[in-house]
Write a protein that holds these residues in place. Structure first.
Motif, mmCIF file in Angstrom:
data_model
loop_
_atom_site.group_PDB
_atom_site.id
_atom_site.type_symbol
_atom_site.label_atom_id
_atom_site.label_comp_id
_atom_site.label_asym_id
_atom_site.label_seq_id
_atom_site.Cartn_x
_atom_site.Cartn_y
_atom_site.Cartn_z
ATOM 1 N N MET A 177 49.512 40.498 30.703
ATOM 2 C CA MET A 177 50.327 41.147 31.726
ATOM 3 C C MET A 177 51.608 41.728 31.145
ATOM 4 O O MET A 177 52.058 42.792 31.564
ATOM 5 C CB MET A 177 50.669 40.171 32.857
ATOM 6 C CG MET A 177 49.598 40.036 33.928
ATOM 7 S SD MET A 177 48.748 41.564 34.460
ATOM 8 C CE MET A 177 50.101 42.646 34.852
ATOM 9 N N ALA A 180 50.722 44.872 29.603
ATOM 10 C CA ALA A 180 50.267 45.810 30.637
ATOM 11 C C ALA A 180 51.474 46.433 31.338
ATOM 12 O O ALA A 180 51.477 47.629 31.657
ATOM 13 C CB ALA A 180 49.381 45.094 31.651
ATOM 14 N N ASN A 183 52.650 49.003 29.016
ATOM 15 C CA ASN A 183 51.726 50.137 29.077
ATOM 16 C C ASN A 183 52.007 51.009 30.298
ATOM 17 O O ASN A 183 52.119 52.241 30.217
ATOM 18 C CB ASN A 183 50.300 49.556 29.103
ATOM 19 C CG ASN A 183 49.226 50.549 29.534
ATOM 20 O OD1 ASN A 183 49.019 50.760 30.733
ATOM 21 N ND2 ASN A 183 48.552 51.154 28.579
ATOM 22 N N ARG A 184 52.193 50.373 31.450
ATOM 23 C CA ARG A 184 52.429 51.125 32.682
ATOM 24 C C ARG A 184 53.833 51.739 32.708
ATOM 25 O O ARG A 184 54.025 52.856 33.186
ATOM 26 C CB ARG A 184 52.245 50.208 33.893
ATOM 27 C CG ARG A 184 50.791 49.881 34.157
ATOM 28 C CD ARG A 184 50.611 48.757 35.157
ATOM 29 N NE ARG A 184 49.199 48.597 35.478
ATOM 30 C CZ ARG A 184 48.618 49.075 36.574
ATOM 31 N NH1 ARG A 184 49.318 49.700 37.471
ATOM 32 N NH2 ARG A 184 47.330 48.916 36.774
ATOM 33 N N ASP A 292 53.329 43.116 42.915
ATOM 34 C CA ASP A 292 52.189 43.594 42.129
ATOM 35 C C ASP A 292 52.703 44.451 40.977
ATOM 36 O O ASP A 292 53.886 44.789 40.926
ATOM 37 C CB ASP A 292 51.103 44.242 42.999
ATOM 38 C CG ASP A 292 51.392 45.669 43.440
ATOM 39 O OD1 ASP A 292 52.201 46.360 42.802
ATOM 40 O OD2 ASP A 292 50.786 46.087 44.428
ATOM 41 N N PRO A 293 51.842 44.749 40.006
ATOM 42 C CA PRO A 293 52.335 45.429 38.798
ATOM 43 C C PRO A 293 52.988 46.775 39.092
ATOM 44 O O PRO A 293 54.007 47.124 38.469
ATOM 45 C CB PRO A 293 51.070 45.600 37.955
ATOM 46 C CG PRO A 293 50.149 44.499 38.394
ATOM 47 C CD PRO A 293 50.417 44.333 39.860
ATOM 48 N N ASP A 294 52.440 47.529 40.035
ATOM 49 C CA ASP A 294 53.041 48.830 40.342
ATOM 50 C C ASP A 294 54.454 48.658 40.874
ATOM 51 O O ASP A 294 55.358 49.422 40.541
ATOM 52 C CB ASP A 294 52.187 49.572 41.369
ATOM 53 C CG ASP A 294 50.816 49.911 40.805
ATOM 54 O OD1 ASP A 294 50.723 50.862 40.030
ATOM 55 O OD2 ASP A 294 49.866 49.178 41.114
ATOM 56 N N ALA B 398 42.213 50.061 28.730
ATOM 57 C CA ALA B 398 43.122 51.092 28.229
ATOM 58 C C ALA B 398 42.617 51.778 26.974
ATOM 59 O O ALA B 398 43.063 52.872 26.639
ATOM 60 C CB ALA B 398 44.496 50.476 27.957
ATOM 61 N N TYR B 424 39.191 46.258 38.542
ATOM 62 C CA TYR B 424 40.621 46.579 38.491
ATOM 63 C C TYR B 424 41.083 46.471 37.039
ATOM 64 O O TYR B 424 40.796 45.473 36.360
ATOM 65 C CB TYR B 424 41.418 45.592 39.352
ATOM 66 C CG TYR B 424 42.902 45.612 39.094
ATOM 67 C CD1 TYR B 424 43.687 46.689 39.500
ATOM 68 C CD2 TYR B 424 43.529 44.566 38.410
ATOM 69 C CE1 TYR B 424 45.045 46.725 39.238
ATOM 70 C CE2 TYR B 424 44.889 44.590 38.149
ATOM 71 C CZ TYR B 424 45.649 45.672 38.559
ATOM 72 O OH TYR B 424 46.988 45.700 38.293
ATOM 73 N N SER B 425 41.770 47.504 36.564
ATOM 74 C CA SER B 425 42.336 47.442 35.213
ATOM 75 C C SER B 425 43.843 47.236 35.306
ATOM 76 O O SER B 425 44.538 48.023 35.950
ATOM 77 C CB SER B 425 42.044 48.731 34.445
ATOM 78 O OG SER B 425 42.706 48.700 33.178
ATOM 79 N N TYR B 426 44.333 46.169 34.657
ATOM 80 C CA TYR B 426 45.775 45.904 34.761
ATOM 81 C C TYR B 426 46.574 46.796 33.829
ATOM 82 O O TYR B 426 47.761 46.996 34.027
ATOM 83 C CB TYR B 426 46.109 44.418 34.567
ATOM 84 C CG TYR B 426 45.514 43.747 33.370
ATOM 85 C CD1 TYR B 426 44.276 43.133 33.441
ATOM 86 C CD2 TYR B 426 46.203 43.692 32.170
ATOM 87 C CE1 TYR B 426 43.727 42.501 32.338
ATOM 88 C CE2 TYR B 426 45.671 43.056 31.076
ATOM 89 C CZ TYR B 426 44.430 42.469 31.151
ATOM 90 O OH TYR B 426 43.897 41.844 30.060
ATOM 91 N N THR B 427 45.934 47.341 32.803
ATOM 92 C CA THR B 427 46.547 48.450 32.072
ATOM 93 C C THR B 427 46.013 49.740 32.680
ATOM 94 O O THR B 427 45.035 49.719 33.422
ATOM 95 C CB THR B 427 46.157 48.413 30.583
ATOM 96 O OG1 THR B 427 44.732 48.264 30.507
ATOM 97 C CG2 THR B 427 46.828 47.245 29.869
ATOM 98 N N LEU B 428 46.655 50.861 32.367
ATOM 99 C CA LEU B 428 46.139 52.129 32.887
ATOM 100 C C LEU B 428 44.876 52.475 32.110
ATOM 101 O O LEU B 428 44.862 52.460 30.875
ATOM 102 C CB LEU B 428 47.200 53.219 32.747
ATOM 103 C CG LEU B 428 48.448 52.955 33.602
ATOM 104 C CD1 LEU B 428 49.503 54.026 33.358
ATOM 105 C CD2 LEU B 428 48.101 52.879 35.083
ATOM 106 N N THR B 446 43.444 50.875 39.917
ATOM 107 C CA THR B 446 44.614 50.592 39.082
ATOM 108 C C THR B 446 45.767 50.034 39.913
ATOM 109 O O THR B 446 46.798 49.705 39.364
ATOM 110 C CB THR B 446 45.128 51.878 38.390
ATOM 111 O OG1 THR B 446 45.512 52.811 39.402
ATOM 112 C CG2 THR B 446 44.052 52.488 37.521
ATOM 113 N N ASP B 447 45.577 49.959 41.220
ATOM 114 C CA ASP B 447 46.652 49.486 42.094
ATOM 115 C C ASP B 447 46.184 48.155 42.692
ATOM 116 O O ASP B 447 45.249 48.117 43.490
ATOM 117 C CB ASP B 447 46.892 50.542 43.177
ATOM 118 C CG ASP B 447 48.027 50.168 44.120
ATOM 119 O OD1 ASP B 447 48.132 48.981 44.499
ATOM 120 O OD2 ASP B 447 48.798 51.068 44.496
ATOM 121 N N LEU B 448 46.825 47.080 42.287
ATOM 122 C CA LEU B 448 46.341 45.750 42.660
ATOM 123 C C LEU B 448 46.439 45.528 44.169
ATOM 124 O O LEU B 448 45.520 45.001 44.797
ATOM 125 C CB LEU B 448 47.128 44.683 41.884
ATOM 126 C CG LEU B 448 46.665 43.247 42.037
ATOM 127 C CD1 LEU B 448 45.178 43.084 41.767
ATOM 128 C CD2 LEU B 448 47.473 42.334 41.104
#
Lengths: 716, 716
Positions: A177, A180, A183-184, A292-294, B398, B424-428, B446-448
């Motif tokens: 994470m 990640a 990365n994001r 959440d990650p976004d 990714a 779901y990918s936690y990296t892009l 890509t959006d959790l």
């Protein structure tokens, strides 16, 4: 933290790679490659007895054979061989190690013992160890990619955006994470200082890296990914240091859903769950929670590119009525306000947009006005207006050919921004647009929910005030002595006596131990009365018919008293009877629950919840680290959904918030002062009467731990 | 819908572009270009008197001059010239027109009149008109890009993914958002049928296009972006048609935040706001609500690639402990369950993952087991297990170089999937990974937060049952006659009399008009009593001291009666007095609010809310179109937060849900049957007693509209 600084860890002049391999398909083969690819400029010493050199770099059979100072050892060898390698490192004077290898405490059994030995070695030798089971770290300032994460792979021809010089530092208890988020964030145009994966934390902890980033000049924004904080005191100090420097911290705490599974003895504790302490700590130190990650990355981007907001009034500027309205809905859903603009401001905007646009807010300048620079003119007018605290520009930035915005003008606007200015693209933005906005100092948000949370975070942060230190009272000897004499869950009567001794005002009440005592009690208390059985063996009085309410006269009282005792003898012949508590029925008011619980790590927490079933049904409950002062208590009350009820709802008069806040402060100070003894308090319900009339503590539970028990002292 | 089909609109054999221009920087210049670029194979006729040809295509001075059949005219000329152009089209026998031009009702003033003239022309001539102020449409099956949206620009070298043959159709009242959803969906790998922007809807409405897509064979999933439905009956029919065909519909309804600004006279109406009707319609027809663009697209992708779920039990499979745990939290937050797997299933999984992995759920197979195919083996085992209803795979995709998943095996797994399997990918994700998964029939989320909502949508949809038609009762003459005799807001007493006549059981009560009547009332009702003033001029009785509760004896009753009348005379000397209502105090129970309101478009709605302050403080309220039957009422009750309270909370006995559901059904049928007369009912509170003991309607409001008033008949 045993060591004052982790600078040398994150920016080593020489690195040994223990287990280095020429096979770049393997984790241990990628370390050397990624370090070099990312431009590491220090010395690199592959260590592997099987090779004389790897990729042109001389290879050593052991760390001891290097014969030069080594700041950092990266260890990627089978678990069983790690301990001897660490011994070698310590003997060779290596300062730090990262254990990439897995197969330790996360596997359980004997492997946990191996990890304990690593911890012992670190303590014994002074070698600071990160991991095991870590993914390493990446220092993007000093170009130290000490990790096997694919996130640091250099992609030929990739254009790197840096929208802001304000760098984000990441500490993650999950390497996957942590990288990640890097990365994001990179894709969004964020610059990073260091990303650290802390693995199993045999020695170095997330809190220590947090503390480092809190004072690190290269880091402006901190992102934490937490599963469990092992050293609450270090964490709290780091959080305080970050708050003191005004450095925004975004906290992700996972494991929230598991909280529901934890069995807990009493109501307050079961509501608390594992995460109440984190909620309390985050609130106290202004750490922004991301779900959440976004959201995490969007909030980081907002802090990296924008100042905080001085209030919640947001203006939306758009070229699409539909997208602008949707944005307004989502912003309002995040708790922000979208006031209609004043006639003057509307007029000023209408001057440069077509008649079919709208200047009310959302400000729909129309696609046509975008072409004539209307977007920036509107954004500038709104930024300069005292009516608005922040601006969200909602546009489509999908085109790879055209850029309708004057980037130089935008850059100038961003450079002098005193209020947040964020950009959201409802289409996916082109690389042309990303590059252009990054040049102007902005990122392009693409997740509407996340940008709304980011805007809300800028507002919350703008309103955040570090709590003032609360003077500890002297710890009155008589109450301490009384607390030390008891243990376990007390009867309501005993609890009320002790809390009253601690200075907390209790409503009139009398314990009656035989029927003959009823008359005297009535003389003192009057009617109507409540009758409650008192026994240390009966925590839930209603379950044995041990509560009668609204007793209006002597006959009913006598009857109720007799019935209650008969019922107890029938249902629980074994229970020790202390007596029956008589108490006047409380006048009406708003019901709340107050409580304190002791988190094993973070110490005593103060809890306020909506009364009756609302606390649990609607999770209407707020936690803080105890103690809180009256101001802090008032802020807690303001965060409840039922705040509106306290302030006078639907024409009802406001209740005595001042008295309630004072009670909260008092109770929290009691719990904090005697944190080694007070395990849990629950005042449920507390009825808050109309302003000036105070509150009534109807029922009270108090659980006392054995002196010195658990780890209640940790925070001192 | 005047016309049976919009096939010819969306797939015209010949298109005239009125206002065509060689300048492709201008909107009207881009239409021809985009149509050709997207491979339109029919005939194209640019219309512009200034040019003999545009881009090699012969240009005509007017539509009339074309001299060939034209199915569709795209109109992009100044607003003032649109009407004559439409006349030309009608004269030339053109079937459909899209008015791209702006400057009509959205501008207000005289321009609104212009739009009315367009509507009249459409009605008069039979020319069906989309717009004005529309962005056009794109039929991705027939390659008709009849729009200027940049979203249909063909990007050279762009690789187009189609994860599923199930196409998504979009109807949007905002062209910007409609095409943005297309833009985002395409990037995810979705295939589309048609995207239609409906603009100001002078003639053709969003509901008509919705109805078209509901029966369109090329469309498997429908996405609606709504600001306001102009023709509720058409919309409801379309929704019913989609539900009947089992076609999932995702609905975005904006303008939710503005709802709070609407002033409304009574409590129920003010809670309802503008969106209650949409919530009710969506619930009735199984339309899934999406709250932001990422959610909308993620839910569409889930419906396009996965079957619905038969229950809420989700397993997470991951190679990152941190990412898996975070996903579990977010899924649980969306209302899904993540049960721990059975020992047998855990053992089966442990057989192929390292000892430091976990098979509990989340299933952490570790990065190592990904390389040996563990991801698919675990996904397959879980999909085949009766313990689990859906699987979310959480991975990092990714890398542009490596694809650790066996795509052929994944494709086979997807082909035979009986349960949802989402990635779901936690990296892009890389384009390599997107392409590979699209080949296997999957999109990469890509959006959790959005993927959790998508999973929840698959579960809700799996449990959705179309409501059975409810037999309309005969409309008893006596009660209709009684309703027709009254009007406006009735007193509580009158309301109760009428509702009782309609067959709704009212608790005993007596209206007393002079002190002499008190004794007889007491004889009938007994003590304790409630006393309530009755006047058509006093909607809020408590505000004039017009409610006394818990009156226990005759002396208190007489005193209360006198005081109440005195107070009324003092405070509201003008009020017409009907009398005082006496009613026994209701036994305890759970309080709820029931109500019906009449939406101007969608007709009568049934509302249930948590009692007391909870409805408003926590928005704990559910709406449905009236009537509902007892099953429907039970489902409504199940959606309340306080459902747990009704079912017996914290050891309390369950309450009489059956009686409550029956009352809800009865009330909703009353409101539906007399929709032309019954404006609003509010039963507040209704106290629901323990199972078998029924409920008590404590207070009742009833507002009757003038017969034939408003548009209450619309739905008939």
């Amino acid at each position: 933290m045993r060591d004052g600084s982790l600078d040398r860890f994150l920016a080593p002049a020489a690195i040994a790679i223990i287990g280095a391999s020429p096979d770049s398909a393997r984790i241990r083969g990628r370390l050397l490659h990624l370090l070099r690819e990312n431009g590491y400029s220090g010395k690199l010493y592959p260590v592997n007895p099987s090779y004389p050199e790897i990729a042109g770099v001389p290879c050593f059979p052991s760390v001891g054979a290097i014969g030069q100072p080594v700041d950092l050892a990266l260890i990627a060898i089978p678990a069983e061989t790690v301990l001897p390698a660490l011994e070698d490192c310590a003997a060779a004077g290596v300062g730090h190690a990262v254990i990439i290898s897995s197969g330790f405490a996360e596997q359980g059994g004997a492997q946990t013992g191996l990890q304990h030995e690593i911890a012992a070695l670190a303590r014994r030798t002074g070698l600071r160890v990160c991991g095991p089971n870590a993914e390493g770290f990446h220092n993007d300032v000093a170009h130290v990619a000490a990790t096997f994460s694919p996130a640091v792979e250099v992609k030929p021809g990739e254009q790197r955006l840096e929208a802001s010089p304000r760098r984000v530092g990441v500490v993650a208890q999950s390497g996957g994470m942590g990288f990640a988020l890097y990365n994001r964030g990179r894709a969004l145009g964020l610059a990073f200082s260091s990303i650290v994966s802390t693995g199993n934390e045999a020695d170095l902890t997330a809190s220590e890296f947090f503390a480092h980033l809190a004072q690190d000049r290269a880091t402006s924004v901190i992102l934490l990914f937490l599963e469990s904080v092992r050293d609450p005191a270090v964490f709290l100090a780091a959080a305080a240091a970050a708050a003191e420097r005004g450095k925004p911290v975004i906290g992700v705490k996972i494991g929230r859903s598991a909280a529901g599974e934890r069995a807990a003895r009493s109501h307050t504790a079961s509501m608390a769950g594992w995460n109440a302490a984190y909620d309390a700590v985050f609130a106290e130190h202004g750490i922004i929670r991301a779900d959440d990650p976004d959201e995490a990355v969007a909030i980081a981007a907002a802090f990296a590119t924008a100042p905080t907001a001085q209030g919640p009034r947001v203006a939306v500027v758009t070229a699409s009525g539909g997208a602008g309205a949707w944005a307004a809905d989502v912003l309002a859903g995040a708790g922000l306000m979208l006031p209609e603009l004043s006639p003057e401001l509307q007029q000023a905007i209408q001057a440069f947009i077509p008649a079919y646009g709208s200047a009310r807010n959302p400000v729909d300048i129309t696609a046509q006005a975008v072409l004539t620079g209307g977007l920036l003119r509107a954004a500038e007018l709104l930024s300069d207006s005292a009516e608005i605290d922040a601006v969200l520009v909602v546009v489509s930035l999908a085109s790879e050919k055209r850029m309708a915005i004057d980037i130089a003008a935008l850059k100038a606007l961003v450079a002098r921004q005193a209020k947040p200015l964020l950009f959201y693209s409802y289409t996916l933005p082109s690389s042309l647009a990303k590059k252009a906005l990054a040049e102007a100092g902005l990122t392009i948000h693409t997740d509407l929910g996340a940008v709304a949370q980011a805007m809300a975070a800028l507002v919350r942060r703008g309103g955040y005030a570090r709590p003032r230190p609360i003077a500890r009272s002297s710890g009155r000897a008589p109450i301490r002595a009384a607390l030390e004499r008891v243990g376990g869950a007390l009867s309501e009567y005993d609890a009320k006596q002790l809390l009253a001794e601690a200075g907390i005002a209790m409503p009139p009440h009398r314990l009656v131990t035989d029927a003959a005592g009823l008359d005297a009690a009535v003389e003192e208390l009057g009617f109507p009365l409540a009758l409650k059985i008192q026994s240390p063996d009966i925590p839930h009085k209603t379950e044995v018919g041990g509560v009668r309410l609204g007793i209006a006269d002597t006959a009913a009282l006598r009857q109720g008293y007799r019935d209650m005792l008969a019922e107890l003898r029938r249902r629980r012949p074994d229970a020790r009877l202390q007596g029956v508590l008589l108490q006047p029925m409380a006048p009406p008011g708003v019901e709340v629950i107050l409580g304190t619980i002791r988190d094993p790590g973070f110490g005593p927490l103060m809890m306020i919840g909506a009364g009756g079933v609302m606390t649990e049904l609607f999770r209407d409950v707020v936690y803080r680290l105890a103690p809180v002062d009256v101001d802090g208590a008032r802020r807690m009350l303001g965060e409840l959904h039922i705040a509106r009820l306290l302030e006078g709802f639907r024409g009802a008069p406001p209740v005595d918030i001042e008295a309630l806040a004072a009670l909260v402060a008092q109770l929290s100070q009691f719990a904090a002062e005697h944190r080694d003894l007070v395990q849990e308090v629950e005042l449920n319900p507390v009825i808050v009467h109309r302003a000036g009339a105070g509150c009534t503590i109807v029922d009270a539970l108090l659980t006392i731990a054995r002196a010195g028990g658990e780890d209640g002292n940790r925070r001192r």
